[in-house]
Design a protein around this motif. Structure first.
Motif, PDB file in Angstrom:
ATOM      1  N   ARG A   1     -11.535  -4.738   6.433  1.00 30.77           N
ATOM      2  CA  ARG A   1     -12.489  -4.958   5.338  1.00 30.77           C
ATOM      3  C   ARG A   1     -12.295  -6.328   4.704  1.00 30.77           C
ATOM      4  O   ARG A   1     -13.271  -6.967   4.284  1.00 30.77           O
ATOM      5  N   LEU A   2     -11.065  -6.806   4.631  1.00 28.51           N
ATOM      6  CA  LEU A   2     -10.814  -8.133   4.054  1.00 28.51           C
ATOM      7  C   LEU A   2     -11.547  -9.228   4.834  1.00 28.51           C
ATOM      8  O   LEU A   2     -11.916 -10.262   4.262  1.00 28.51           O
TER       9      LEU A   2
ATOM     10  N   VAL B   1     -11.258  -4.988  -2.736  1.00 26.76           N
ATOM     11  CA  VAL B   1     -11.177  -4.370  -1.409  1.00 26.76           C
ATOM     12  C   VAL B   1      -9.883  -3.575  -1.269  1.00 26.76           C
ATOM     13  O   VAL B   1      -9.888  -2.429  -0.785  1.00 26.76           O
ATOM     14  N   VAL B   2      -8.765  -4.167  -1.685  1.00 24.36           N
ATOM     15  CA  VAL B   2      -7.474  -3.489  -1.543  1.00 24.36           C
ATOM     16  C   VAL B   2      -7.474  -2.176  -2.314  1.00 24.36           C
ATOM     17  O   VAL B   2      -7.069  -1.114  -1.789  1.00 24.36           O
ATOM     18  N   ARG B   3      -7.949  -2.195  -3.551  1.00 25.97           N
ATOM     19  CA  ARG B   3      -7.937  -0.978  -4.365  1.00 25.97           C
ATOM     20  C   ARG B   3      -8.943   0.052  -3.843  1.00 25.97           C
ATOM     21  O   ARG B   3      -8.675   1.268  -3.848  1.00 25.97           O
TER      22      ARG B   3
ATOM     23  N   THR C   1      -7.836  -1.832   5.473  1.00 24.78           N
ATOM     24  CA  THR C   1      -7.830  -2.941   4.511  1.00 24.78           C
ATOM     25  C   THR C   1      -7.946  -4.283   5.222  1.00 24.78           C
ATOM     26  O   THR C   1      -8.721  -5.152   4.807  1.00 24.78           O
TER      27      THR C   1
ATOM     28  N   GLU D   1      -9.961   0.497  -0.690  1.00 26.04           N
ATOM     29  CA  GLU D   1      -9.465   1.129   0.533  1.00 26.04           C
ATOM     30  C   GLU D   1      -8.349   2.119   0.223  1.00 26.04           C
ATOM     31  O   GLU D   1      -8.226   3.161   0.883  1.00 26.04           O
ATOM     32  N   ALA D   2      -7.537   1.823  -0.787  1.00 27.53           N
ATOM     33  CA  ALA D   2      -6.509   2.782  -1.193  1.00 27.53           C
ATOM     34  C   ALA D   2      -7.166   4.052  -1.744  1.00 27.53           C
ATOM     35  O   ALA D   2      -6.764   5.180  -1.411  1.00 27.53           O
TER      36      ALA D   2
ATOM     37  N   LEU E   1       0.854  -1.188   0.000  1.00 32.79           N
ATOM     38  CA  LEU E   1       0.000   0.000   0.000  1.00 32.79           C
ATOM     39  C   LEU E   1       0.889   1.237   0.000  1.00 32.79           C
ATOM     40  O   LEU E   1       1.749   1.401   0.873  1.00 32.79           O
TER      41      LEU E   1
ATOM     42  N   MET F   1      -4.423   3.109   6.210  1.00 32.77           N
ATOM     43  CA  MET F   1      -4.902   2.418   5.023  1.00 32.77           C
ATOM     44  C   MET F   1      -4.811   0.905   5.218  1.00 32.77           C
ATOM     45  O   MET F   1      -5.752   0.160   4.887  1.00 32.77           O
ATOM     46  N   ALA F   2      -3.697   0.441   5.791  1.00 27.91           N
ATOM     47  CA  ALA F   2      -3.510  -0.998   6.026  1.00 27.91           C
ATOM     48  C   ALA F   2      -4.513  -1.521   7.040  1.00 27.91           C
ATOM     49  O   ALA F   2      -5.094  -2.597   6.870  1.00 27.91           O
TER      50      ALA F   2
END
Length: 404
Positions: free
Chosen positions: A216-217, A275-277, A213, A279-280, A190, A209-210
């Motif tokens: 949410r994961l 999810v990763v994108r 993430t 949250e970024a 990230l 951010m991490a």
């Protein structure tokens, strides 16, 4: 010469080695193969060994054991506990322990080879015994294949393997079809904007951010996968920053994903990437996150006919009721590459390593998950007897069932 299997096992347990670093272990194996008069080659896939016993006409049976250990500090309290340390791929000094039982796998296979050599008048065919490195990285079998093990040795008519696990000692767990899940290991980087901890408004904080993430994961399996289906999304590692008053420029997550088949893999991977994108984006990241697949393992699928045949042989030789269906394990293995790349059927089974009385007491109390250590736990250590004997008997039974 008869191998002292208990002494061999405790020696290997005291001296574990990390993936692709199993030089001492390979040396111990080579010594015993030499004493048994078994032909072998070393250094296949860096530290792997493949050996061959030719005994007339008949099928070619491959027997496989893995031999690497884990960066885990042993806490079993055993008098043969590991105090070893090693250097991991990142260059860090780490404790090393046989927390997954690969020392038991090596010992059982050497014991089985000794018995098979001593009973060559009772079977015919060819046995190829593979001592594989780096199963914990999901890379050892492919490294051996890339180094030509399938070309330098007779191709298998069947591939057989086993794994010690927290079932009661004396039991065998095996099922037809998918025995273990497919898996992927991901590294997610990230990318934020670093700065002073006193001025968070001038940064894009990758730590926050991490954290978002990771949380949410957790909803992928709980809210986006049908409860009837199998899937696992685990964040096993998170790294960011070096000092409390510096907001770093990036954070890294390491993920372990598990699923029963390629269709489920595609669905879960899509959700993880989304999810990763997202949250970024929600954090205002100016650069897209980087998602790297570190390894990918197929499901371990047991051949239906061969599994039924072997289950009957186990019950016949080891005693009726020895075999149980343990269900699909969400752990993963790389043994199936040998079968897949050669076109051979596979049977991979589990054998118990837990004291039956302790297992029964925990089962009755409803405390199995708390009181019975599992593979990769710093407290995991199979009871030596009868685990060793059953491990040898199972491999010998399996080999002879498919030999002439």
């Amino acid at each position: 010469m008869t191998i002292d299997l208990e002494a061999l096992y405790t020696d290997l347990h005291r001296h574990p080695e990390l993936s692709f670093q199993e030089t001492r272990t390979a040396g111990v194996i080579a010594k015993h193969l030499t004493e048994m008069g078994i032909q072998f080659e070393e250094g296949i896939g860096k530290t792997g060994i493949a050996s061959i016993i030719r005994n007339g006409e008949g099928p070619v049976v491959w027997l496989r054991a893995d031999m690497d250990a884990l960066p885990v500090p042993e806490q079993t309290g055993l008098d043969y506990a590991s105090t070893a340390r090693g250097t991991d791929p990142a260059g860090l000094d780490v404790p090393v322990m046989h927390a997954c039982g690969h020392d038991m796998h090596v010992t059982a296979l050497l014991g089985a080879l000794e018995r098979l050599v001593n009973t060559k008048d009772e079977w015919s065919g060819t046995i190829v015994a593979v001592f594989q490195p780096a199963e914990e990285y999901g890379a050892g079998s492919q490294a051996m294949i890339a180094d030509g093990v399938l070309d330098r040795f007779p191709k298998p008519d069947i591939v057989l393997g086993q794994h010690v696990t927290p079932l009661p000692a004396g039991t065998i767990g095996v099922r037809s079809g998918t025995q273990m899940a497919a898996s992927d290991g991901l590294t997610v980087t990230l990318l934020g904007r670093g700065g002073h901890g006193s001025r968070p408004h001038s940064t894009i904080d990758p730590v926050v951010m991490a954290a978002a993430t990771v949380m949410r994961l957790q909803t992928i399996v709980s809210r986006e996968v049908n409860p009837k289906d199998v899937a696992v999304v685990t964040v096993g590692s998170i790294h960011a920053g070096l000092k409390n008053n510096i907001i770093p420029a990036e954070a890294k997550l390491e993920l372990s994903l598990r699923y029963p088949d390629d269709e489920a893999r595609a669905r879960v991977m899509e959700k993880v990437e989304r999810v990763v994108r997202a949250e970024a984006d929600a954090s205002g990241a100016e650069q897209a996150p980087v998602i790297t697949v570190d390894h990918s393992l197929p499901p371990t699928i047991n051949d239906v006919d061969a599994t039924a045949r072997l289950s009957a042989a186990f019950d016949r030789v080891l005693g009726q009721g020895t075999v149980m269906d343990p269900g699909m394990f969400t752990g993963s293995e790389d043994v199936s590459w040998f079968a897949r790349d050669s076109g051979a059927p596979l049977v991979f089974w589990f054998w118990g390593g837990i004291d039956p009385a302790a297992y029964k007491a925990a089962e009755d109390a409803g405390t199995l998950e708390r009181d019975i250590p599992t593979n990769h736990s710093p407290f995991f250590a199979p009871v030596i007897h009868p685990t060793l004997e059953i491990g040898v008997d199972a491999l010998v039974t399996a080999a002879r069932e498919f030999l002439a």
